[in-house]
Design a protein around this motif. Structure first.
Motif, PDB file in Angstrom:
ATOM      1  N   ALA A  27      38.213  21.461  51.130  1.00 26.00           N
ATOM      2  CA  ALA A  27      39.288  22.196  50.467  1.00 26.00           C
ATOM      3  C   ALA A  27      38.778  22.770  49.156  1.00 26.00           C
ATOM      4  O   ALA A  27      37.839  22.247  48.555  1.00 26.00           O
ATOM      5  N   PRO A  28      39.376  23.876  48.690  1.00 23.46           N
ATOM      6  CA  PRO A  28      38.990  24.419  47.384  1.00 23.46           C
ATOM      7  C   PRO A  28      39.144  23.372  46.287  1.00 23.46           C
ATOM      8  O   PRO A  28      40.024  22.507  46.341  1.00 23.46           O
ATOM      9  N   VAL A  29      38.270  23.431  45.306  1.00 24.27           N
ATOM     10  CA  VAL A  29      38.250  22.472  44.208  1.00 24.27           C
ATOM     11  C   VAL A  29      38.993  23.064  43.019  1.00 24.27           C
ATOM     12  O   VAL A  29      38.678  24.176  42.571  1.00 24.27           O
ATOM     13  N   GLN A  30      39.972  22.335  42.504  1.00 20.91           N
ATOM     14  CA  GLN A  30      40.763  22.826  41.383  1.00 20.91           C
ATOM     15  C   GLN A  30      40.074  22.513  40.062  1.00 20.91           C
ATOM     16  O   GLN A  30      39.645  21.384  39.807  1.00 20.91           O
ATOM     17  N   LEU A  31      39.990  23.529  39.219  1.00 20.13           N
ATOM     18  CA  LEU A  31      39.440  23.391  37.877  1.00 20.13           C
ATOM     19  C   LEU A  31      40.440  24.046  36.926  1.00 20.13           C
ATOM     20  O   LEU A  31      40.264  25.184  36.502  1.00 20.13           O
ATOM     21  N   MET A  33      43.281  26.204  35.926  1.00 17.43           N
ATOM     22  CA  MET A  33      43.932  27.370  36.513  1.00 17.43           C
ATOM     23  C   MET A  33      43.029  28.105  37.497  1.00 17.43           C
ATOM     24  O   MET A  33      43.418  29.137  38.041  1.00 17.43           O
ATOM     25  N   ARG A  34      41.834  27.557  37.714  1.00 18.86           N
ATOM     26  CA  ARG A  34      40.904  28.203  38.624  1.00 18.86           C
ATOM     27  C   ARG A  34      40.595  27.280  39.800  1.00 18.86           C
ATOM     28  O   ARG A  34      40.727  26.062  39.710  1.00 18.86           O
ATOM     29  N   TRP A  35      40.148  27.900  40.888  1.00 22.82           N
ATOM     30  CA  TRP A  35      39.813  27.168  42.102  1.00 22.82           C
ATOM     31  C   TRP A  35      38.463  27.654  42.591  1.00 22.82           C
ATOM     32  O   TRP A  35      38.187  28.854  42.614  1.00 22.82           O
ATOM     33  N   PHE A  36      37.602  26.691  43.001  1.00 19.85           N
ATOM     34  CA  PHE A  36      36.309  27.051  43.572  1.00 19.85           C
ATOM     35  C   PHE A  36      36.382  26.917  45.084  1.00 19.85           C
ATOM     36  O   PHE A  36      36.639  25.837  45.616  1.00 19.85           O
ATOM     37  N   ASP A  37      36.168  28.042  45.779  1.00 16.88           N
ATOM     38  CA  ASP A  37      36.181  28.085  47.237  1.00 16.88           C
ATOM     39  C   ASP A  37      34.742  27.920  47.712  1.00 16.88           C
ATOM     40  O   ASP A  37      33.945  28.861  47.653  1.00 16.88           O
ATOM     41  N   ALA A  38      34.398  26.711  48.190  1.00 18.48           N
ATOM     42  CA  ALA A  38      33.023  26.439  48.614  1.00 18.48           C
ATOM     43  C   ALA A  38      32.635  27.261  49.829  1.00 18.48           C
ATOM     44  O   ALA A  38      31.470  27.615  50.004  1.00 18.48           O
ATOM     45  N   GLU A  39      33.605  27.584  50.680  1.00 19.46           N
ATOM     46  CA  GLU A  39      33.311  28.361  51.890  1.00 19.46           C
ATOM     47  C   GLU A  39      32.735  29.718  51.531  1.00 19.46           C
ATOM     48  O   GLU A  39      31.812  30.210  52.185  1.00 19.46           O
ATOM     49  N   ARG A  40      33.251  30.321  50.464  1.00 17.44           N
ATOM     50  CA  ARG A  40      32.790  31.655  50.068  1.00 17.44           C
ATOM     51  C   ARG A  40      31.960  31.628  48.788  1.00 17.44           C
ATOM     52  O   ARG A  40      31.513  32.667  48.333  1.00 17.44           O
ATOM     53  N   SER A  41      31.765  30.437  48.227  1.00 17.63           N
ATOM     54  CA  SER A  41      31.059  30.306  46.946  1.00 17.63           C
ATOM     55  C   SER A  41      31.694  31.213  45.895  1.00 17.63           C
ATOM     56  O   SER A  41      31.006  31.914  45.149  1.00 17.63           O
ATOM     57  N   GLU A  42      33.036  31.193  45.849  1.00 16.72           N
ATOM     58  CA  GLU A  42      33.780  32.040  44.914  1.00 16.72           C
ATOM     59  C   GLU A  42      34.634  31.183  43.991  1.00 16.72           C
ATOM     60  O   GLU A  42      35.253  30.203  44.424  1.00 16.72           O
ATOM     61  N   LEU A  43      34.678  31.577  42.741  1.00 16.36           N
ATOM     62  CA  LEU A  43      35.548  30.962  41.752  1.00 16.36           C
ATOM     63  C   LEU A  43      36.686  31.935  41.482  1.00 16.36           C
ATOM     64  O   LEU A  43      36.454  33.083  41.101  1.00 16.36           O
ATOM     65  N   ARG A  44      37.938  31.479  41.701  1.00 17.58           N
ATOM     66  CA  ARG A  44      39.087  32.357  41.545  1.00 17.58           C
ATOM     67  C   ARG A  44      40.054  31.781  40.534  1.00 17.58           C
ATOM     68  O   ARG A  44      40.181  30.568  40.382  1.00 17.58           O
ATOM     69  N   GLY A  45      40.744  32.678  39.851  1.00 11.80           N
ATOM     70  CA  GLY A  45      41.738  32.282  38.871  1.00 11.80           C
ATOM     71  C   GLY A  45      42.834  33.316  38.788  1.00 11.80           C
ATOM     72  O   GLY A  45      42.865  34.275  39.583  1.00 11.80           O
ATOM     73  N   PRO A  46      43.737  33.167  37.828  1.00 10.17           N
ATOM     74  CA  PRO A  46      44.831  34.134  37.680  1.00 10.17           C
ATOM     75  C   PRO A  46      44.331  35.559  37.471  1.00 10.17           C
ATOM     76  O   PRO A  46      45.008  36.520  37.829  1.00 10.17           O
ATOM     77  N   GLU A  47      43.130  35.675  36.895  1.00  7.29           N
ATOM     78  CA  GLU A  47      42.578  37.002  36.623  1.00  7.29           C
ATOM     79  C   GLU A  47      41.833  37.577  37.818  1.00  7.29           C
ATOM     80  O   GLU A  47      41.294  38.689  37.746  1.00  7.29           O
ATOM     81  N   GLY A  48      41.774  36.820  38.923  1.00  6.19           N
ATOM     82  CA  GLY A  48      41.036  37.268  40.102  1.00  6.19           C
ATOM     83  C   GLY A  48      39.749  36.478  40.266  1.00  6.19           C
ATOM     84  O   GLY A  48      39.624  35.354  39.784  1.00  6.19           O
ATOM     85  N   THR A  49      38.790  37.087  40.938  1.00  8.84           N
ATOM     86  CA  THR A  49      37.506  36.421  41.176  1.00  8.84           C
ATOM     87  C   THR A  49      36.655  36.438  39.912  1.00  8.84           C
ATOM     88  O   THR A  49      36.490  37.474  39.274  1.00  8.84           O
ATOM     89  N   VAL A  50      36.136  35.275  39.554  1.00 12.07           N
ATOM     90  CA  VAL A  50      35.248  35.148  38.399  1.00 12.07           C
ATOM     91  C   VAL A  50      33.815  35.318  38.888  1.00 12.07           C
ATOM     92  O   VAL A  50      33.381  34.617  39.806  1.00 12.07           O
ATOM     93  N   ARG A  51      33.096  36.235  38.313  1.00  9.29           N
ATOM     94  CA  ARG A  51      31.735  36.502  38.759  1.00  9.29           C
ATOM     95  C   ARG A  51      30.819  35.323  38.434  1.00  9.29           C
ATOM     96  O   ARG A  51      30.774  34.858  37.291  1.00  9.29           O
ATOM     97  N   LEU A  52      30.074  34.873  39.433  1.00  5.41           N
ATOM     98  CA  LEU A  52      29.071  33.835  39.265  1.00  5.41           C
ATOM     99  C   LEU A  52      27.724  34.386  39.712  1.00  5.41           C
ATOM    100  O   LEU A  52      27.646  35.099  40.713  1.00  5.41           O
ATOM    101  N   THR A  53      26.661  34.063  38.984  1.00  8.43           N
ATOM    102  CA  THR A  53      25.333  34.388  39.478  1.00  8.43           C
ATOM    103  C   THR A  53      25.025  33.463  40.649  1.00  8.43           C
ATOM    104  O   THR A  53      25.726  32.466  40.884  1.00  8.43           O
TER     105      THR A  53
END
Length: 238
Positions: free
Chosen positions: A140-144, A146-166
């Motif tokens: 399941a996505p990991v809550q941090l 107001m943000r959530w890390f989706d391991a399936e897509r290696s994406e960090l998302r929050g109220p502002e949308g997707t947070v860019r990660l290197t």
């Protein structure tokens, strides 16, 4: 690794940036023989023009170039939100030089002179690390907060949308999230990132960069904690 993932790695499009014409030609020939598609650039300006036109899978970037250096170029790319993986090459291979590269946002660092086969191996390691998983993950996505890390897509998302990660930041967060609540030593983290030779300081730099993306106040971490003399632990929560 599934055949589809292996093919995606081997067919990756690389940009090699180095002011040494002989080395550029050698790397272009060798990496092409390894199955990669390879473009070349002689300096940062030429690299910028190509990066604006083509979505490369990885950049092999020399540090010491006339004019804008490789360090300055990768720092500018990260500042502009470009998360293409970067492997840096340099004749200066001391720990402080590796740390400087990671601080600017590089994903890996290889000192000159180097064995071409090691370069190809490191490139494949980075590409596998940042590639989307071949099979859907059940985690399941990991809550941090107001943000959530989706391991399936290696994406960090929050109220502002997707947070860019290197690629390095996403791989680090993925490794910590998989063992949320467990303390990971710096050696374990380096192995999970595919860079077992990385020093402690280099891992600390990667953690610092990640905290800027996931913590409300990186100086007072709520989720990614330092455990003195042991390593780091990710403690998800609201």
């Amino acid at each position: 690794m599934p055949a589809e993932a292996a093919t995606a790695v081997d067919n990756a499009h690389l940009l090699v940036v180095d002011d040494d014409a002989r080395l550029r030609a050698l790397l272009q020939r060798f990496l092409s023989e390894q199955g990669f598609r390879v473009s070349i650039a002689a300096d940062a300006a030429a690299a910028r023009a190509q990066l604006a036109a083509v979505a490369f899978d990885l950049v092999v970037l020399d540090v010491m170039m006339p004019g804008e250096t490789g360090l300055e170029l990768v720092e500018s790319l990260r500042r502009d939100g470009k998360d293409v993986p970067v492997l840096m090459l340099t004749a200066r291979g001391g720990p402080e030089d590796r740390v400087a590269g990671f601080e600017m946002g590089a994903d890996d660092y290889l000192g000159k002179p180097f064995e071409p086969r090691e370069l190809a191996l490191r490139i494949r390691t980075i590409l596998r690390r940042v590639a989307p998983p071949a099979q859907p993950l059940t985690a399941a996505p990991v809550q941090l907060g107001m943000r959530w890390f989706d391991a399936e897509r290696s994406e960090l998302r929050g109220p502002e949308g997707t947070v860019r990660l290197t690629g390095g930041e996403a791989a680090l967060l993925h490794a910590l999230a998989r063992r949320a609540g467990d303390v990971l030593s710096r050696e374990e983290i380096a192995t999970a990132l595919g860079t077992p030779e990385a020093g402690e300081r280099a891992i600390d730099v990667q953690v610092t960069r990640l905290r800027r993306k996931i913590e409300p106040d990186p100086r007072e971490p709520r989720y990614l904690h330092t455990v003195r003399h042991r390593g780091y632990v990710l403690r998800p929560g609201p």
